[in-house]
Scaffold this motif. Structure first.
Motif, PDB file in Angstrom:
ATOM      1  N   PHE A   1      44.772  36.068  41.241  1.00 20.38           N
ATOM      2  CA  PHE A   1      45.366  37.141  42.031  1.00 20.38           C
ATOM      3  C   PHE A   1      46.632  36.678  42.730  1.00 20.38           C
TER       4      PHE A   1
ATOM      5  N   ILE B   1      45.362  37.231  33.750  1.00 13.69           N
ATOM      6  CA  ILE B   1      44.230  36.612  33.099  1.00 13.69           C
ATOM      7  C   ILE B   1      44.720  36.061  31.771  1.00 13.69           C
TER       8      ILE B   1
ATOM      9  N   ALA C   1      43.616  34.843  28.135  1.00 14.68           N
ATOM     10  CA  ALA C   1      42.505  34.936  27.200  1.00 14.68           C
ATOM     11  C   ALA C   1      42.261  33.613  26.486  1.00 14.68           C
TER      12      ALA C   1
ATOM     13  N   SER D   1      47.302  38.648  29.923  1.00  6.74           N
ATOM     14  CA  SER D   1      47.082  40.052  30.230  1.00  6.74           C
ATOM     15  C   SER D   1      47.358  40.200  31.717  1.00  6.74           C
TER      16      SER D   1
ATOM     17  N   TYR E   1      38.060  31.245  30.561  1.00  6.02           N
ATOM     18  CA  TYR E   1      36.771  31.937  30.678  1.00  6.02           C
ATOM     19  C   TYR E   1      36.915  33.244  31.445  1.00  6.02           C
ATOM     20  N   GLY E   2      38.001  33.931  31.237  1.00  5.99           N
ATOM     21  CA  GLY E   2      38.148  35.244  31.853  1.00  5.99           C
ATOM     22  C   GLY E   2      38.426  35.209  33.342  1.00  5.99           C
ATOM     23  N   LYS E   3      38.769  34.054  33.882  1.00  6.31           N
ATOM     24  CA  LYS E   3      39.009  33.989  35.314  1.00  6.31           C
ATOM     25  C   LYS E   3      40.296  34.720  35.668  1.00  6.31           C
ATOM     26  N   LEU E   4      40.223  35.523  36.714  1.00  6.25           N
ATOM     27  CA  LEU E   4      41.391  36.240  37.201  1.00  6.25           C
ATOM     28  C   LEU E   4      42.112  35.396  38.236  1.00  6.25           C
TER      29      LEU E   4
ATOM     30  N   THR F   1      40.786  27.553  28.393  1.00  6.25           N
ATOM     31  CA  THR F   1      39.459  27.488  29.016  1.00  6.25           C
ATOM     32  C   THR F   1      39.393  28.366  30.246  1.00  6.25           C
TER      33      THR F   1
END
Lengths: 113, 116
Positions: free
Chosen positions: B106, B94, B96, B32, B101-104, B99
């Motif tokens: 940048f 990001i 999905a 995403s 875990y939703g870490k962004l 592993t």
């Protein structure tokens, strides 16, 4: 519904002092994150938590500790502040599985002299 | 693993001319992608997001971005720049799966300057 809040908004420390930054969210989110923002480097992940009582290291964890004793709060601690930790700190939270909806706090500007 | 590269650290345009901010990404899983804007001394504001639906994504304030899987790109565009668009823009990925875990992750940011 306040979303994600951060305390304090600004802080000036002397080298060697300690402090704790508080992140609070009222959305019942499982996942919470601490990022630091430095010029030309975007935001970098310091630590994160996928649930109450659990924490994990991110990209730049050295010099920081975290705790998640309550689901709604995520604390970032600096035990002995250094000038290299001068930065803007952002907290974020998301609901487990809803990775497309991140909620950011307003930021904390920290200066270490 | 995931990474983001913003190809320009600074972009300067004249008011009324098109804006192009370039972003390439790398991701092991279906990503995403997001664009955030940050005005001076302000927090982060979500401009738009791609989440595997339509590849052309429209956001706020006339911005849009196109997801191109073959080029691993997610460039941000606007047909006509406004003075209020002057800010720093971040491309974010990001993953999905795995592993993450939703870490962004940048990008380094692109500072947009708009001249009158």
């Amino acid at each position: 519904n306040a979303g994600v809040t951060q305390t304090p908004k600004f802080r000036v420390l002397k080298t060697g002092q300690s402090m704790t930054l508080l992140c609070a969210q009222d959305m019942n989110h499982e996942y919470m994150y601490w990022y630091r923002q430095d010029p030309g480097m975007g935001l970098r992940l310091i630590h994160y938590s996928v649930g109450e009582g659990t924490t994990a290291k991110g990209e730049v964890p050295d010099g920081y500790n975290v705790s998640r004793l309550k689901k709604q709060n995520f604390l970032l601690g600096l035990e002995s502040a250094a000038p290299s930790q001068t930065s803007v700190y952002f907290c974020a939270s998301i609901r487990s599985g809803s990775y497309n909806e991140q909620f950011f706090g307003p930021g904390t500007r920290l200066t270490v002299l | 693993a995931q990474s983001v590269t913003q190809l320009d650290s600074h972009v300067s345009v004249s008011e009324g001319t098109p804006v192009l901010l370039r972003c390439n990404y790398s991701s092991s899983y279906s990503p995403s992608l997001f664009w955030y804007v940050q005005h001076p001394n302000k927090g982060l504001q979500l401009l738009l997001k791609y989440t595997s639906a339509a590849t052309l994504v429209k956001g706020i304030n006339g911005f849009e971005a196109e997801f191109k899987k073959s080029e691993t790109s997610f460039h941000l565009t606007k047909p006509s720049a406004h003075m209020s668009d002057a800010a720093e823009y971040f491309c974010v990925v990001i993953t999905a799966g795995g592993t993450s875990y939703g870490k962004l992750t940048f990008g380094q940011g692109t500072i947009l300057t708009v001249h009158p």
